[in-house]
Each structure stands twice: as C-alpha cells, then as structure tokens.
Design a protein around this motif. Structure first.
Motif, short mmCIF file in Angstrom:
data_model
loop_
_atom_site.label_atom_id
_atom_site.label_comp_id
_atom_site.label_asym_id
_atom_site.label_seq_id
_atom_site.Cartn_x
_atom_site.Cartn_y
_atom_site.Cartn_z
N PHE A 48 0.82 -1.21 0.00
CA PHE A 48 0.00 0.00 0.00
C PHE A 48 0.85 1.26 0.00
CE2 PHE A 48 -3.18 -3.07 1.19
CZ PHE A 48 -4.35 -2.57 0.62
N GLY A 49 2.14 1.13 0.35
CA GLY A 49 3.03 2.28 0.30
C GLY A 49 3.33 2.70 -1.13
N SER A 50 3.63 1.73 -1.99
CA SER A 50 3.96 2.02 -3.39
C SER A 50 2.76 1.85 -4.31
CB SER A 50 5.09 1.09 -3.86
OG SER A 50 4.64 -0.26 -3.90
N GLY A 51 1.73 1.16 -3.85
CA GLY A 51 0.57 0.90 -4.69
C GLY A 51 0.74 -0.28 -5.62
N ARG A 52 1.80 -1.05 -5.44
CA ARG A 52 2.07 -2.17 -6.34
C ARG A 52 0.98 -3.23 -6.26
NH1 ARG A 52 6.25 -6.82 -6.08
NH2 ARG A 52 6.06 -7.65 -8.17
N LYS A 53 0.53 -3.68 -7.42
CA LYS A 53 -0.55 -4.65 -7.50
C LYS A 53 -0.02 -6.09 -7.53
CE LYS A 53 -3.55 -1.36 -7.65
NZ LYS A 53 -4.37 -1.07 -6.44
N ALA A 54 -0.89 -7.00 -7.15
CA ALA A 54 -0.53 -8.41 -7.08
C ALA A 54 -0.43 -9.03 -8.47
CB ALA A 54 -1.57 -9.17 -6.26
N SER A 55 0.45 -10.02 -8.60
CA SER A 55 0.54 -10.82 -9.82
C SER A 55 0.62 -12.28 -9.42
CB SER A 55 1.78 -10.44 -10.64
OG SER A 55 2.95 -11.04 -10.10
N VAL A 56 0.37 -13.16 -10.38
CA VAL A 56 0.35 -14.59 -10.07
C VAL A 56 1.75 -15.14 -9.77
CG1 VAL A 56 -1.76 -15.02 -11.38
CG2 VAL A 56 0.47 -15.20 -12.52
N GLU A 57 2.78 -14.37 -10.04
CA GLU A 57 4.15 -14.81 -9.77
C GLU A 57 4.65 -14.41 -8.39
OE1 GLU A 57 5.46 -16.89 -11.80
OE2 GLU A 57 3.79 -16.64 -13.18
N ASN A 103 -5.31 -3.19 14.12
CA ASN A 103 -3.88 -2.91 14.15
C ASN A 103 -3.38 -2.16 12.92
OD1 ASN A 103 -2.37 -4.22 16.54
ND2 ASN A 103 -3.85 -5.81 15.96
N HIS A 104 -3.77 -2.62 11.71
CA HIS A 104 -3.25 -2.05 10.45
C HIS A 104 -1.72 -2.03 10.45
CE1 HIS A 104 -7.25 -0.97 9.13
NE2 HIS A 104 -7.46 -0.32 10.26
N HIS A 105 -1.14 -3.14 10.85
CA HIS A 105 0.31 -3.23 11.02
C HIS A 105 0.93 -3.92 9.81
CE1 HIS A 105 4.20 -4.30 12.81
NE2 HIS A 105 3.94 -3.41 13.76
N ASP A 106 1.92 -3.26 9.20
CA ASP A 106 2.64 -3.85 8.07
C ASP A 106 3.74 -4.76 8.63
OD1 ASP A 106 4.09 -4.51 5.83
OD2 ASP A 106 4.35 -2.46 5.12
N ASN A 107 3.63 -6.07 8.37
CA ASN A 107 4.56 -7.04 8.93
C ASN A 107 5.72 -7.41 8.01
OD1 ASN A 107 3.10 -7.19 11.28
ND2 ASN A 107 1.93 -9.00 10.68
N TRP A 108 5.92 -6.64 6.97
CA TRP A 108 6.93 -6.98 5.96
C TRP A 108 8.34 -7.04 6.55
CZ3 TRP A 108 9.96 -3.71 2.17
CH2 TRP A 108 10.41 -4.48 1.07
N GLU A 109 8.60 -6.20 7.57
CA GLU A 109 9.93 -6.15 8.16
C GLU A 109 9.94 -6.66 9.60
OE1 GLU A 109 12.34 -2.65 6.03
OE2 GLU A 109 10.59 -1.90 7.13
N VAL A 110 9.01 -7.52 9.92
CA VAL A 110 8.92 -8.09 11.27
C VAL A 110 9.48 -9.51 11.24
CG1 VAL A 110 7.40 -8.72 13.17
CG2 VAL A 110 6.93 -6.66 11.84
N VAL A 135 5.81 -9.09 -1.29
CA VAL A 135 4.44 -9.02 -0.78
C VAL A 135 4.45 -8.57 0.68
CG1 VAL A 135 2.34 -10.32 -0.28
CG2 VAL A 135 3.64 -10.81 -2.36
N HIS A 136 3.71 -7.51 0.97
CA HIS A 136 3.56 -7.03 2.34
C HIS A 136 2.34 -7.71 2.97
CE1 HIS A 136 6.17 -3.23 2.22
NE2 HIS A 136 6.36 -3.86 1.05
N GLY A 137 2.50 -8.14 4.21
CA GLY A 137 1.38 -8.73 4.94
C GLY A 137 0.88 -7.74 5.97
N TYR A 138 -0.41 -7.48 6.00
CA TYR A 138 -0.98 -6.47 6.89
C TYR A 138 -1.85 -7.12 7.96
CZ TYR A 138 0.67 -3.23 3.33
OH TYR A 138 1.46 -2.53 2.45
N ASP A 139 -1.52 -6.83 9.20
CA ASP A 139 -2.30 -7.32 10.33
C ASP A 139 -3.49 -6.39 10.52
OD1 ASP A 139 -3.37 -8.09 12.72
OD2 ASP A 139 -1.57 -7.72 13.92
N ARG A 140 -4.67 -6.89 10.24
CA ARG A 140 -5.88 -6.08 10.41
C ARG A 140 -6.75 -6.63 11.55
NH1 ARG A 140 -5.20 -2.78 6.24
NH2 ARG A 140 -4.56 -3.56 4.20
N THR A 141 -6.12 -7.35 12.46
CA THR A 141 -6.86 -7.88 13.60
C THR A 141 -7.02 -6.80 14.68
OG1 THR A 141 -4.92 -8.62 14.85
CG2 THR A 141 -5.80 -10.12 13.15
#
Length: 320
Positions: free
Chosen positions: A82-91, A302-309, A286-292
């Motif tokens: 969501f920082g860069s807006g990059r979209k998902a791809s099947v790869e 939370n809205h926590h980005d776990n990419w660097e955790v 791929v960034h994973g976002y904690d929305r719990t």
C-alpha cells in the motif's frame, strides 16, 4: 489366439478392420484422457472473480491457482504494497505460515510408513538428544530436555500420535486467542504478537519460543471439554517438537542444520523456501498487513505492516 475385443457390427471378426477399430478406440481413449486432464475452460475467469471478490471483502491481496497434469489456471488481485501501490501478480511469493504443518505431518507419517518411527513412541527419548546438543552449542538455552521444560511425569507419556493429533498438553507458543461474537465484554489478546511487535528485528528460535513464560512449565493435560467432541488442544509447539524428531532422524545436529526441503518433490524445491530467520522482506515483495484487533480496544484494528517483522516466521516446522 486372442478374440477380437472390438468386432464389426455384423458380429464377425475381420483381421484388417479389427486393427482399424482398435486404433480408433485407442485414439478415442487418448482424447478422453487428455480432455479429462485439461484445465476446465473458463477457470481463469472464475478464479479472477474469486480473487477480486475476496480482495475487496478483506482489503488484501489474493493469489489463487489450480494445477493438475493438464496445466494450470491462476489469478491474482489486490495491492501487495500500500506504500507504493504495487498490484498483485500470479508470480508473487507468499508466506504460507501454518501450511508448513502439512509438510511436517506428512514427513512424520512417511517415517511411520517406513517403519523407523511409531505413532505411539514417547517423544522425550526422540527429542531430548537434540535439545541436549542445542544446549551444548548455546549456553543461554536454559533446558536440556523436555522434562526440564514441562516436568518428567507430565511429558513422559506424550506420544508422536498426540502431537500430530493436537491432543498433547504441550502449551502453544502462539497465543492468539480471538473473542467469540456472543461474548461482548471479551478483549482479544495475543502476548506473542505484542512481544514480536515490540522488537521487530529479533528472530525467535524454537528454543526461545519454548522458553517463553507462557510455554515453559505450563504443561496441562489435554482433556475432553464436551461429551460429543474428542479432546483437542491446538498447539503449534507440537509441530516444532515433531520437527525435532525429523531433524534427529535425518542426523542433523541442530534445528538450524535440518534441511526441510528434503521432503519436497523435485518440481517444488526451487519454488518453496523455508524461512528460518529474517523477515518477509528477505523473501518476497508481498507485504502482509495485520488487520486484527488483538491487544486493542474494542472496535480498533492494528493495520500493522509485517513486511519487516522477523518474528513473522517464528515456529520453524510449525509455520516457517
């Protein structure tokens, strides 16, 4: 002589037409097999619909695929950063967390099928030599056996079968405890999540996870809670201990030297990576976002980005 299995309509066998009919039936059979193996027409579009709808519902990226001997169909939708807006791809590559348990469980059952392990084997004699080696290599490890962690009487009767079936009394290091909708005063708590978020650069080895204050010395017999439901006590720690058994059977000197990829078929070995350390950033874009709502007041997320955790991959053969 062999009777003609494909006689002419008159009922009389004829040498030349018989070969033709056999060839025709063989060709038809081949076409039917190929048709059965082919990916169903329009499946890509259907998967795209599923990915789009799921992404919209949960505000996350989704990648979904189908594969068989006839080919594959795949679709991806949503935003992976969501920082860069990059979209998902099947790869894109996704951490798959507890799906590691499937591979660990299948590997244990393979040893059972080969006769080198029994479901009713006690786990302590299988795991303790590995724990002792780990303690020798790391003086900060405060235990050398499962009895040191959970008590001799408590752990001595625990079997491989109980670990696999989530019926042991070994406590879970993963403390995510959601609230049920019918308990409005409940607050969702997760001590592990809180600990990991407080120190995002720290990794958690199996020994460190088993030393956590809610794990060590907290063995509790798994008992039946309802008359119609068998005893079931989910614990990811069970599958870390199964990993210790696999490592010991493979001749590894520690959990770190055990090669988990040996259980994979050849075509997957360059596609799946087991993350023993580091954060998702080291393996994927791929960034994973904690929305719990764990550890937050009711109604907040939370809205926590776990990419660097780094703690995201805690669990080894339970969830790496």
């Amino acid at each position: 002589a062999q009777a003609d299995p494909f006689p002419l309509p008159s009922g009389r066998a004829s040498p030349t037409p018989t070969l033709t009919m056999r060839a025709a039936w063989s060709a038809l059979g081949l076409l039917l097999v190929q048709a059965a193996l082919a990916v169903p027409p329009g499946l890509d579009a259907k998967l795209e619909q599923v990915a789009t709808a799921t992404s919209a519902k949960f505000n996350c990226s989704v990648s979904i695929a189908y594969r068989d001997a006839g080919g594959r169909a795949a679709a991806a939708f949503g935003t992976i950063d969501f920082g860069s807006g990059r979209k998902a791809s099947v790869e894109d590559r996704y951490p798959f967390g507890s799906i590691t348990k499937f591979l660990t469980g299948a590997s244990v059952m393979k040893l059972v099928a080969e006769g080198s392990l029994s479901l009713d084997d006690a786990i302590a004699p299988l795991v303790d030599p590995m724990l002792a080696k780990m303690a020798d290599a790391d003086p900060s490890q405060s235990f050398r056996s499962l009895a040191d962690l959970f008590g001799e009487e408590e752990i001595s009767q625990t079997t491989v079968r109980q670990l696999l079936g989530m019926r042991s009394g070994v406590p879970d290091f993963d403390t995510a405890t959601p609230c049920m909708p019918f308990i409005p005063w409940c607050r969702s708590k997760d001590s592990l999540r809180q600990t990991i978020y407080a120190a995002p650069n720290e990794s958690y080895s199996p020994a460190r996870l088993m030393s956590l204050p809610w794990v060590a010395h907290h063995f509790k017999q798994c008992r039946q809670k309802l008359p119609i439901i068998s005893a079931f006590c989910y614990s990811s720690t069970n599958f870390m201990l199964l990993g210790m058994i696999l490592a010991a059977k493979a001749g590894a000197t520690s959990w770190e030297t055990f090669d988990q990829s040996t259980v994979l078929p050849e075509y997957l070995k360059d596609k799946i990576t087991f993350a023993k350390s580091g954060s998702p950033r080291d393996y994927t874009t791929v960034h994973g976002y904690d929305r719990t709502s764990y550890n937050l007041p009711k109604g907040q997320q939370n809205h926590h980005d776990n990419w660097e955790v780094s703690g995201v991959f805690s669990g080894w053969t339970a969830s790496d």
